[in-house]
Design a protein around this motif. Structure first.
Motif, PDB file in Angstrom:
ATOM      1  N   LYS A  59      21.360 -30.716  97.405  1.00  0.00           N
ATOM      2  CA  LYS A  59      20.020 -31.261  97.643  1.00  0.00           C
ATOM      3  C   LYS A  59      19.017 -30.125  97.755  1.00  0.00           C
ATOM      4  CE  LYS A  59      17.382 -34.428 100.578  1.00  0.00           C
ATOM      5  NZ  LYS A  59      17.404 -35.350 101.739  1.00  0.00           N
ATOM      6  N   CYS A  60      17.893 -30.267  97.032  1.00  0.00           N
ATOM      7  CA  CYS A  60      16.891 -29.206  97.037  1.00  0.00           C
ATOM      8  C   CYS A  60      15.517 -29.781  96.719  1.00  0.00           C
ATOM      9  CB  CYS A  60      17.252 -28.123  96.014  1.00  0.00           C
ATOM     10  SG  CYS A  60      16.089 -26.747  95.973  1.00  0.00           S
ATOM     11  N   ASP A  61      14.538 -29.414  97.503  1.00  0.00           N
ATOM     12  CA  ASP A  61      13.138 -29.750  97.252  1.00  0.00           C
ATOM     13  C   ASP A  61      12.552 -28.628  96.398  1.00  0.00           C
ATOM     14  OD1 ASP A  61      10.416 -30.192  97.261  1.00  0.00           O
ATOM     15  OD2 ASP A  61      10.286 -30.628  99.404  1.00  0.00           O
ATOM     16  N   LEU A  62      12.271 -28.913  95.136  1.00  0.00           N
ATOM     17  CA  LEU A  62      11.832 -27.882  94.203  1.00  0.00           C
ATOM     18  C   LEU A  62      10.396 -27.423  94.437  1.00  0.00           C
ATOM     19  CD1 LEU A  62      13.472 -29.200  90.912  1.00  0.00           C
ATOM     20  CD2 LEU A  62      14.229 -27.288  92.329  1.00  0.00           C
ATOM     21  N   THR A  63       9.724 -27.991  95.418  1.00  0.00           N
ATOM     22  CA  THR A  63       8.405 -27.467  95.786  1.00  0.00           C
ATOM     23  C   THR A  63       8.515 -26.336  96.801  1.00  0.00           C
ATOM     24  OG1 THR A  63       8.028 -29.011  97.639  1.00  0.00           O
ATOM     25  CG2 THR A  63       7.385 -29.751  95.424  1.00  0.00           C
ATOM     26  N   LYS A  64       9.723 -26.063  97.267  1.00  0.00           N
ATOM     27  CA  LYS A  64       9.940 -25.022  98.278  1.00  0.00           C
ATOM     28  C   LYS A  64      10.756 -23.894  97.668  1.00  0.00           C
ATOM     29  CE  LYS A  64       9.858 -28.514 101.944  1.00  0.00           C
ATOM     30  NZ  LYS A  64       8.415 -28.317 102.172  1.00  0.00           N
ATOM     31  N   MET A  65      10.101 -22.766  97.425  1.00  0.00           N
ATOM     32  CA  MET A  65      10.733 -21.676  96.693  1.00  0.00           C
ATOM     33  C   MET A  65      11.883 -21.041  97.480  1.00  0.00           C
ATOM     34  SD  MET A  65       9.039 -22.099  94.018  1.00  0.00           S
ATOM     35  CE  MET A  65       8.395 -23.755  94.420  1.00  0.00           C
ATOM     36  N   ASP A  66      11.758 -20.939  98.791  1.00  0.00           N
ATOM     37  CA  ASP A  66      12.854 -20.392  99.596  1.00  0.00           C
ATOM     38  C   ASP A  66      14.094 -21.280  99.499  1.00  0.00           C
ATOM     39  OD1 ASP A  66      11.309 -18.266 100.355  1.00  0.00           O
ATOM     40  OD2 ASP A  66      10.776 -19.083 102.321  1.00  0.00           O
ATOM     41  N   MET A  67      13.887 -22.581  99.457  1.00  0.00           N
ATOM     42  CA  MET A  67      15.007 -23.509  99.339  1.00  0.00           C
ATOM     43  C   MET A  67      15.683 -23.369  97.983  1.00  0.00           C
ATOM     44  SD  MET A  67      15.114 -27.661  99.958  1.00  0.00           S
ATOM     45  CE  MET A  67      14.633 -27.480 101.683  1.00  0.00           C
ATOM     46  N   ILE A  68      14.893 -23.114  96.942  1.00  0.00           N
ATOM     47  CA  ILE A  68      15.466 -22.891  95.612  1.00  0.00           C
ATOM     48  C   ILE A  68      16.396 -21.685  95.632  1.00  0.00           C
ATOM     49  CG2 ILE A  68      14.932 -22.112  93.257  1.00  0.00           C
ATOM     50  CD1 ILE A  68      12.440 -23.882  93.362  1.00  0.00           C
ATOM     51  N   ASN A  69      15.933 -20.579  96.173  1.00  0.00           N
ATOM     52  CA  ASN A  69      16.754 -19.364  96.220  1.00  0.00           C
ATOM     53  C   ASN A  69      18.039 -19.589  97.004  1.00  0.00           C
ATOM     54  OD1 ASN A  69      14.980 -17.765  94.714  1.00  0.00           O
ATOM     55  ND2 ASN A  69      13.763 -17.253  96.506  1.00  0.00           N
ATOM     56  N   ASP A  70      17.931 -20.235  98.155  1.00  0.00           N
ATOM     57  CA  ASP A  70      19.112 -20.495  98.982  1.00  0.00           C
ATOM     58  C   ASP A  70      20.097 -21.406  98.251  1.00  0.00           C
ATOM     59  OD1 ASP A  70      18.065 -18.928 100.994  1.00  0.00           O
ATOM     60  OD2 ASP A  70      17.314 -20.618 102.180  1.00  0.00           O
ATOM     61  N   THR A  71      19.560 -22.420  97.576  1.00  0.00           N
ATOM     62  CA  THR A  71      20.422 -23.376  96.869  1.00  0.00           C
ATOM     63  C   THR A  71      21.181 -22.698  95.734  1.00  0.00           C
ATOM     64  OG1 THR A  71      18.931 -25.206  97.409  1.00  0.00           O
ATOM     65  CG2 THR A  71      20.460 -25.534  95.571  1.00  0.00           C
ATOM     66  N   ILE A  72      20.493 -21.873  94.963  1.00  0.00           N
ATOM     67  CA  ILE A  72      21.151 -21.180  93.853  1.00  0.00           C
ATOM     68  C   ILE A  72      22.231 -20.237  94.376  1.00  0.00           C
ATOM     69  CG2 ILE A  72      20.842 -19.583  91.928  1.00  0.00           C
ATOM     70  CD1 ILE A  72      19.756 -22.456  91.466  1.00  0.00           C
ATOM     71  N   ASN A  73      21.952 -19.524  95.452  1.00  0.00           N
ATOM     72  CA  ASN A  73      22.966 -18.648  96.042  1.00  0.00           C
ATOM     73  C   ASN A  73      24.161 -19.451  96.543  1.00  0.00           C
ATOM     74  OD1 ASN A  73      21.567 -16.266  95.533  1.00  0.00           O
ATOM     75  ND2 ASN A  73      20.466 -16.352  97.478  1.00  0.00           N
ATOM     76  N   ASN A  74      23.905 -20.621  97.108  1.00  0.00           N
ATOM     77  CA  ASN A  74      24.998 -21.485  97.567  1.00  0.00           C
ATOM     78  C   ASN A  74      25.843 -21.974  96.394  1.00  0.00           C
ATOM     79  OD1 ASN A  74      24.195 -21.249 100.238  1.00  0.00           O
ATOM     80  ND2 ASN A  74      23.000 -23.142 100.234  1.00  0.00           N
ATOM     81  N   ILE A  75      25.196 -22.269  95.281  1.00  0.00           N
ATOM     82  CA  ILE A  75      25.927 -22.700  94.088  1.00  0.00           C
ATOM     83  C   ILE A  75      26.829 -21.575  93.578  1.00  0.00           C
ATOM     84  CG2 ILE A  75      25.649 -23.279  91.632  1.00  0.00           C
ATOM     85  CD1 ILE A  75      23.112 -24.859  92.483  1.00  0.00           C
TER      86      ILE A  75
END
Length: 259
Positions: A59-75
């Motif tokens: 799950k990721c809110d693509l309006t939040k850039m920090d969340m994008i970075n964290d999500t990709i690292n988690n993947i």
């Protein structure tokens, strides 16, 4: 030992073209990381994908850039690698110029352009670690032509065309190819509402060379080709997947759909 089976990240993978492409790539042997803000639809997609391949929802809110970075690292940590990424998340709405608010400007340009940049950038170092990869952007014919109805969407997609070229130059040394597709109207749930408008279907069919509308499966096959192809000939390339709309605009009279 690291799993050598390739991993594709699909942002906006819970519905529409992103979902269809996830299944297309799963059938071609890829493991799939589905990013979406819609948790219910995302988990249902993963449940079905897991019957074909290894897949997981993030799950990721693509309006939040920090969340994008964290999500990709988690993947990358979860799967052990990232080999390709495509961002199919987008929004659009008919808004006249004088009616656009600053909040709408920020939201549409964030989801339709900024998010694609940050998703791709976050994936690039992980692809470089495995010797290269593919970034495939999801654009539109409205990045090239205007229709007077989609100024925010069109502006974002025009920017995406330039971004595809610039990223291809920047990442070539890491063996990362960057391409994009630019569809005409595709019959996703978002577009299907137009079918009730008098004359809409006839107008679209008369603007393209084939005799049926495009479907998500048509785009999924092209997106999957760009993810899996071996040729170095496609780099910085925006492919018009529009059934000839941009090439012809008006179908030859003998080929027009009769009302």
């Amino acid at each position: 030992m690291q799993n050598e089976k390739k991993v594709v990240v699909v942002a906006g993978g819970a519905s529409g073209i992103g979902r269809t492409t996830s299944f297309e790539l799963a059938e071609r042997g890829y493991r799939v990381a589905c990013i979406d803000v819609n948790e219910e639809a995302g988990k249902q997609t993963i449940k079905e994908l897991n019957e074909i391949t290894e897949a997981e929802f993030f799950k990721c809110d693509l309006t939040k850039m920090d969340m994008i970075n964290d999500t990709i690292n988690n993947i990358a940590e979860y799967f052990g690698r990232i080999d390709a990424v495509l961002c199919a998340a987008a929004i659009t709405k008919h808004i006249r110029v004088m009616d656009i608010t600053e909040e709408q400007w920020d939201l549409y340009l964030t989801l339709d352009l900024k998010a694609q940049f940050f998703v791709a950038r976050a994936c690039a170092p992980h692809m470089a670690k495995v010797g290269g990869g593919k970034i495939v952007h999801f654009s539109s014919m409205l990045g090239t032509i205007g229709d007077g109805k989609h100024i925010l969407y069109g502006a974002a997609k025009a920017g995406l065309h330039s971004m595809t070229r610039e990223m291809a130059i920047d990442f070539w040394k890491d063996n990362i190819q960057v391409t994009a597709i630019a569809p005409a109207y595709v019959l996703t749930p978002l577009v299907e509402r137009h079918l009730d408008e008098p004359g809409w279907l006839e107008k679209q069919l008369n603007a393209q060379l084939n005799s049926r509308m495009l479907y998500p499966k048509d785009m999924a096959k092209m997106l999957a080709f760009l993810v899996t192809c071996k040729t170095p000939a496609l780099n910085g390339t925006v492919i018009n997947t529009d059934a000839g709309v941009l090439s012809f605009r008006i179908k030859p009279e003998s080929m027009k759909v009769e009302a």
